[in-house]
Design a protein around this motif. Structure first.
Motif, PDB file in Angstrom:
ATOM      1  N   PRO A 126      -0.707 -17.302 -19.349  1.00  0.00           N
ATOM      2  CA  PRO A 126      -0.878 -16.226 -20.007  1.00  0.00           C
ATOM      3  C   PRO A 126      -0.123 -16.319 -21.378  1.00  0.00           C
ATOM      4  O   PRO A 126       1.209 -16.877 -21.419  1.00  0.00           O
ATOM      5  CB  PRO A 126      -0.081 -15.132 -19.215  1.00  0.00           C
ATOM      6  N   PHE A 127      -0.664 -15.838 -22.586  1.00  0.00           N
ATOM      7  CA  PHE A 127       0.074 -15.784 -23.811  1.00  0.00           C
ATOM      8  C   PHE A 127       0.009 -14.612 -24.529  1.00  0.00           C
ATOM      9  O   PHE A 127      -0.828 -13.718 -24.030  1.00  0.00           O
ATOM     10  CB  PHE A 127      -0.254 -17.078 -24.761  1.00  0.00           C
ATOM     11  N   GLU A 128       0.892 -14.343 -25.514  1.00  0.00           N
ATOM     12  CA  GLU A 128       0.867 -12.879 -26.149  1.00  0.00           C
ATOM     13  C   GLU A 128      -0.068 -13.059 -27.551  1.00  0.00           C
ATOM     14  O   GLU A 128       0.246 -13.795 -28.291  1.00  0.00           O
ATOM     15  CB  GLU A 128       2.229 -12.674 -26.793  1.00  0.00           C
ATOM     16  N   VAL A 129      -1.078 -12.245 -27.642  1.00  0.00           N
ATOM     17  CA  VAL A 129      -2.118 -12.279 -28.599  1.00  0.00           C
ATOM     18  C   VAL A 129      -1.571 -11.896 -30.059  1.00  0.00           C
ATOM     19  O   VAL A 129      -1.719 -12.651 -30.980  1.00  0.00           O
ATOM     20  CB  VAL A 129      -3.372 -11.654 -28.311  1.00  0.00           C
ATOM     21  N   HIS A 130      -0.704 -10.920 -30.004  1.00  0.00           N
ATOM     22  CA  HIS A 130      -0.209 -10.244 -31.279  1.00  0.00           C
ATOM     23  C   HIS A 130       0.482 -11.337 -32.107  1.00  0.00           C
ATOM     24  O   HIS A 130       0.579 -11.418 -33.321  1.00  0.00           O
ATOM     25  CB  HIS A 130       0.531  -8.794 -30.777  1.00  0.00           C
ATOM     26  N   ARG A 131       1.219 -11.965 -31.383  1.00  0.00           N
ATOM     27  CA  ARG A 131       2.074 -13.099 -32.009  1.00  0.00           C
ATOM     28  C   ARG A 131       1.368 -14.021 -32.889  1.00  0.00           C
ATOM     29  O   ARG A 131       1.576 -14.314 -33.941  1.00  0.00           O
ATOM     30  CB  ARG A 131       3.142 -13.865 -30.880  1.00  0.00           C
ATOM     31  N   THR A 132       0.295 -14.567 -32.246  1.00  0.00           N
ATOM     32  CA  THR A 132      -0.547 -15.635 -32.859  1.00  0.00           C
ATOM     33  C   THR A 132      -1.166 -14.856 -34.230  1.00  0.00           C
ATOM     34  O   THR A 132      -1.164 -15.560 -35.184  1.00  0.00           O
ATOM     35  CB  THR A 132      -1.682 -15.984 -31.906  1.00  0.00           C
ATOM     36  N   ALA A 183      -0.556   3.009 -28.950  1.00  0.00           N
ATOM     37  CA  ALA A 183       0.111   2.541 -30.002  1.00  0.00           C
ATOM     38  C   ALA A 183       1.428   2.938 -30.277  1.00  0.00           C
ATOM     39  O   ALA A 183       2.056   4.148 -29.842  1.00  0.00           O
ATOM     40  CB  ALA A 183      -0.590   2.919 -31.388  1.00  0.00           C
ATOM     41  N   VAL A 184       2.391   2.169 -30.976  1.00  0.00           N
ATOM     42  CA  VAL A 184       3.518   2.646 -31.310  1.00  0.00           C
ATOM     43  C   VAL A 184       4.024   2.196 -32.813  1.00  0.00           C
ATOM     44  O   VAL A 184       3.223   1.211 -33.423  1.00  0.00           O
ATOM     45  CB  VAL A 184       4.850   1.844 -30.348  1.00  0.00           C
ATOM     46  N   MET A 185       4.644   3.048 -33.671  1.00  0.00           N
ATOM     47  CA  MET A 185       5.059   2.466 -34.784  1.00  0.00           C
ATOM     48  C   MET A 185       6.073   1.211 -34.806  1.00  0.00           C
ATOM     49  O   MET A 185       7.074   1.080 -34.343  1.00  0.00           O
ATOM     50  CB  MET A 185       5.763   3.532 -35.596  1.00  0.00           C
ATOM     51  N   ARG A 186       5.559   0.296 -35.696  1.00  0.00           N
ATOM     52  CA  ARG A 186       6.346  -0.947 -35.809  1.00  0.00           C
ATOM     53  C   ARG A 186       6.725  -0.932 -37.294  1.00  0.00           C
ATOM     54  O   ARG A 186       5.786  -1.285 -37.833  1.00  0.00           O
ATOM     55  CB  ARG A 186       5.748  -2.245 -35.312  1.00  0.00           C
ATOM     56  N   SER A 230       1.755  -1.140 -27.807  1.00  0.00           N
ATOM     57  CA  SER A 230       3.263  -0.808 -27.486  1.00  0.00           C
ATOM     58  C   SER A 230       3.947  -1.699 -26.480  1.00  0.00           C
ATOM     59  O   SER A 230       5.151  -1.892 -26.135  1.00  0.00           O
ATOM     60  CB  SER A 230       3.033   0.431 -26.974  1.00  0.00           C
ATOM     61  N   ARG A 231       2.857  -2.566 -25.777  1.00  0.00           N
ATOM     62  CA  ARG A 231       3.283  -3.709 -25.055  1.00  0.00           C
ATOM     63  C   ARG A 231       2.595  -4.977 -25.377  1.00  0.00           C
ATOM     64  O   ARG A 231       1.553  -4.835 -26.108  1.00  0.00           O
ATOM     65  CB  ARG A 231       2.754  -3.117 -23.642  1.00  0.00           C
ATOM     66  N   PRO A 232       3.127  -6.086 -24.691  1.00  0.00           N
ATOM     67  CA  PRO A 232       2.307  -7.301 -25.244  1.00  0.00           C
ATOM     68  C   PRO A 232       0.872  -7.126 -24.680  1.00  0.00           C
ATOM     69  O   PRO A 232       0.855  -6.696 -23.614  1.00  0.00           O
ATOM     70  CB  PRO A 232       3.288  -8.359 -24.508  1.00  0.00           C
ATOM     71  N   ILE A 233       0.030  -7.732 -25.518  1.00  0.00           N
ATOM     72  CA  ILE A 233      -1.140  -7.891 -25.043  1.00  0.00           C
ATOM     73  C   ILE A 233      -1.434  -9.461 -24.419  1.00  0.00           C
ATOM     74  O   ILE A 233      -1.510 -10.197 -25.101  1.00  0.00           O
ATOM     75  CB  ILE A 233      -2.363  -7.758 -26.133  1.00  0.00           C
ATOM     76  N   LEU A 234      -1.522  -9.535 -23.283  1.00  0.00           N
ATOM     77  CA  LEU A 234      -1.573 -10.826 -22.425  1.00  0.00           C
ATOM     78  C   LEU A 234      -2.888 -11.262 -22.226  1.00  0.00           C
ATOM     79  O   LEU A 234      -3.596 -10.667 -21.717  1.00  0.00           O
ATOM     80  CB  LEU A 234      -0.634 -10.721 -21.356  1.00  0.00           C
ATOM     81  N   MET A 235      -3.097 -12.516 -22.556  1.00  0.00           N
ATOM     82  CA  MET A 235      -4.454 -13.200 -22.295  1.00  0.00           C
ATOM     83  C   MET A 235      -4.364 -14.466 -21.826  1.00  0.00           C
ATOM     84  O   MET A 235      -3.261 -15.251 -22.047  1.00  0.00           O
ATOM     85  CB  MET A 235      -5.360 -13.122 -23.859  1.00  0.00           C
ATOM     86  N   VAL A 236      -5.360 -14.924 -21.162  1.00  0.00           N
ATOM     87  CA  VAL A 236      -5.425 -16.275 -20.620  1.00  0.00           C
ATOM     88  C   VAL A 236      -6.580 -17.025 -21.257  1.00  0.00           C
ATOM     89  O   VAL A 236      -7.601 -16.297 -21.515  1.00  0.00           O
ATOM     90  CB  VAL A 236      -5.578 -16.277 -19.248  1.00  0.00           C
ATOM     91  N   HIS A 237      -6.406 -18.149 -21.554  1.00  0.00           N
ATOM     92  CA  HIS A 237      -7.104 -19.248 -22.345  1.00  0.00           C
ATOM     93  C   HIS A 237      -7.720 -20.052 -21.338  1.00  0.00           C
ATOM     94  O   HIS A 237      -7.130 -20.996 -20.982  1.00  0.00           O
ATOM     95  CB  HIS A 237      -6.508 -20.067 -23.414  1.00  0.00           C
ATOM     96  N   GLU A 238      -8.979 -19.884 -21.101  1.00  0.00           N
ATOM     97  CA  GLU A 238      -9.570 -20.496 -19.891  1.00  0.00           C
ATOM     98  C   GLU A 238     -10.639 -21.614 -20.564  1.00  0.00           C
ATOM     99  O   GLU A 238     -11.183 -21.242 -21.553  1.00  0.00           O
ATOM    100  CB  GLU A 238     -10.724 -19.523 -19.051  1.00  0.00           C
ATOM    101  N   LYS A 239     -11.095 -22.401 -19.638  1.00  0.00           N
ATOM    102  CA  LYS A 239     -12.079 -23.440 -19.958  1.00  0.00           C
ATOM    103  C   LYS A 239     -13.317 -22.690 -20.126  1.00  0.00           C
ATOM    104  O   LYS A 239     -13.646 -21.684 -19.532  1.00  0.00           O
ATOM    105  CB  LYS A 239     -12.264 -24.564 -18.821  1.00  0.00           C
ATOM    106  N   ARG A 240     -14.083 -22.970 -21.056  1.00  0.00           N
ATOM    107  CA  ARG A 240     -15.613 -22.699 -21.275  1.00  0.00           C
ATOM    108  C   ARG A 240     -16.584 -22.655 -20.221  1.00  0.00           C
ATOM    109  O   ARG A 240     -16.516 -23.558 -19.599  1.00  0.00           O
ATOM    110  CB  ARG A 240     -16.102 -23.265 -22.641  1.00  0.00           C
ATOM    111  N   SER A 241     -17.068 -21.454 -19.819  1.00  0.00           N
ATOM    112  CA  SER A 241     -17.978 -21.655 -18.658  1.00  0.00           C
ATOM    113  C   SER A 241     -19.232 -22.145 -19.146  1.00  0.00           C
ATOM    114  O   SER A 241     -19.746 -22.082 -20.233  1.00  0.00           O
ATOM    115  CB  SER A 241     -18.291 -20.179 -18.130  1.00  0.00           C
TER     116      SER A 241
END
Ligand code: HEM
Length: 440
Positions: free
Chosen positions: A130-136, A419-422, A429-440
């Motif tokens: 899992p990685f955080e999408v917003h940071r990228t 949403a939260v004001m930054r 408001s929370r990290p959006i966590l995603m997983v980068h998977e192999k292409r199906s």
């Protein structure tokens, strides 16, 4: 003059609620007090509307009806010649200088840069972790601005500038921003003092960069290089100080806004399987060779970006100050009154968008909305000058990521992300966590 419309009384509580949940707060106030309603703020009450007809009155009034909101307060922090706090003729002539690089053929020069930057950063995603999408997305949007707007093509100079600008952004505190009596140096120990130090360091790094650029006859395609030779209506160039202020402003106005919008777009696309499927089919139908123009014209991609900006606008509301009296519905407002537009209230109006709380890009395929119903970039004489560029960036970055990478949104037991004001924008408001998977 009439009394102001109703609204909550406690400025501290109301502001805290807004910062924690900006959409819910604005929508609640509109529902509870009716439209227009008065939002208490540290700069005084803001008479706010989310009704298209009233928004039309505001955007349609002569630009001289309004001054920028909070200019006296913000000037010493963000620079007195900063576009966002200029008014009247000075605002018009600065906009005239800054706007052209963000439009038409000049904007389209950045297509390749947007694609390679997205490829480079997405290429670093780990597999199956899992990685955080917003940071990228923040890294991509900052890199794009450093190259497209400021023209730092040399990686070392770019990294040095990036570090110092991040220090400046970090050093800006809402405390001294909104409470001028806290702008005290206190023997170098205060937050204000730290801000002054990093701002001075930024000015030094920037002055060095300007002298290098001026010494070279070659001008890049970036916005700073183009502004070096620009002249205002009186034939005068921008001073070093003005150039720095505008550059930092463009960076701050264009960085977090685009990053949060990209993060929201990836979130919604991966939360809604039918949307993802339709979007992928459209993207994959394009030939393998990258053609930025073709990407920018994809109708469903365009609808997905618009729907993202509708449902989660990064600026939930905007404000101005009246220079002249103005009649707003049954209210006669005196000069000096602050007026606001609750973008989120207009965007969640069920009479305009029947299922306003759902992410339904199709609504933008079947319908075109007026600039008083759909206004993620504000409107009138202060409409965002980076709007076309931002849409272009959203589309090309999303296209590049979705075409090459198979992402999966991690299920979240806490339900949908709100949403939260930054700083000044509404982000996740929370990290959006995603997983980068192999292409199906
Ligand atoms: C998705 C991305 C973006 C969103 C949603 C957004 C939204 C906005 C909004 C709502 C305003 C206030 C408009 C008003 O008061 O009527 C604004 C102003 C502004 N934006 Fe953006 N913006 C984005 C990206 C950018 C970019 C990429 C740049 C430039 C690099 C930029 C530069 C500016 C500037 C300079 C202003 C001040 C205009 C003025 O006061 O005349 N924005 N933006």
């Amino acid at each position: 003059m009439s009394p102001l419309p109703p609204g909550p009384g406690n400025v501290v509580l109301s502001t805290l609620r807004y910062l924690r949940a900006p959409y819910e707060r604005m929508l609640q106030m509109a529902q509870r007090y009716g439209d227009p309603f008065t939002v208490p703020s540290f700069l005084g009450p803001v008479v706010t509307t989310g009704e298209p007809a009233t928004i039309q009155t505001l955007f349609g009034s002569s630009p001289d009806t309004f001054a920028a909101f909070g200019a006296d307060l913000l000037g010493p922090v963000i620079g007195e010649s900063n576009l966002i706090i200029l008014s009247g003729q000075r605002h018009r002539s600065m906009r005239k200088l800054l706007t052209p690089p963000f439009q038409g053929a000049r904007m389209r020069l950045y297509g390749e840069l947007l694609k390679t930057t997205a490829e480079e950063h997405a290429g670093r995603w780990p597999r199956d972790i899992p990685f955080e999408v917003h940071r990228t997305m923040q890294e991509i949007s900052l890199e794009v601005i450093l190259q497209a707007v400021l023209g730092f093509s040399n990686p070392a100079a770019r990294a040095a500038f990036r570090d110092v600008i991040l220090d400046v952004i970090e050093a800006i505190r809402p405390t001294f921003m909104f409470m001028p009596f806290l702008r005290r140096e206190l023997f170098g120990l205060s937050a204000w003092s730290r801000f002054l130090k990093v701002r001075m360091r930024l000015a030094e790094v920037f002055a060095h960069e300007l002298s290098t650029r001026r010494a070279s006859a070659n001008r890049g395609q970036d916005i700073l290089s183009q502004l070096l030779d620009a002249r205002d209506d009186a034939g005068a160039p921008l001073s070093d100080e003005e150039l720095l202020i505008q550059m930092v402003n463009l960076l701050m106005a264009g960085h977090e806004t685009t990053a949060s919008s990209l993060a929201w777009a990836l979130y919604f696309v991966h939360r809604e399987p039918a949307v993802r499927q339709r979007l992928l089919a459209e993207i994959r139908a394009l030939p393998e060779t990258f053609d930025a123009d073709a990407v920018a014209h994809l109708p469903y991609l365009d609808a997905v970006c618009s729907e993202t900006l509708r449902i989660n606008p990064v600026a939930p509301s905007i404000a101005r100050t009246l220079e002249k009296p103005l009649t707003l519905g049954r209210y006669e407002l005196a000069a000096g009154t602050h007026v606001g537009i609750a973008i989120i209230v207009a965007h969640r109006n069920e009479q305009i968008y029947p299922q306003a709380d759902r992410f339904l890009p199709e609504c933008f395929l079947d319908h075109s909305y007026s600039p008083f119903e759909f206004l993620p970039f504000g409107g009138g004489a202060r409409r965002c000058i980076g709007a076309a560029f931002a849409m272009y960036e959203l589309k090309i970055v999303l296209y590049t990521i979705l075409r090459k990478h198979n992402l999966r949104l991690l299920p979240d037991d806490d339900g949908p992300i709100s949403a939260v004001m930054r700083n000044t924008t509404a982000g996740p408001s929370r990290p959006i966590l995603m997983v980068h998977e192999k292409r199906s």
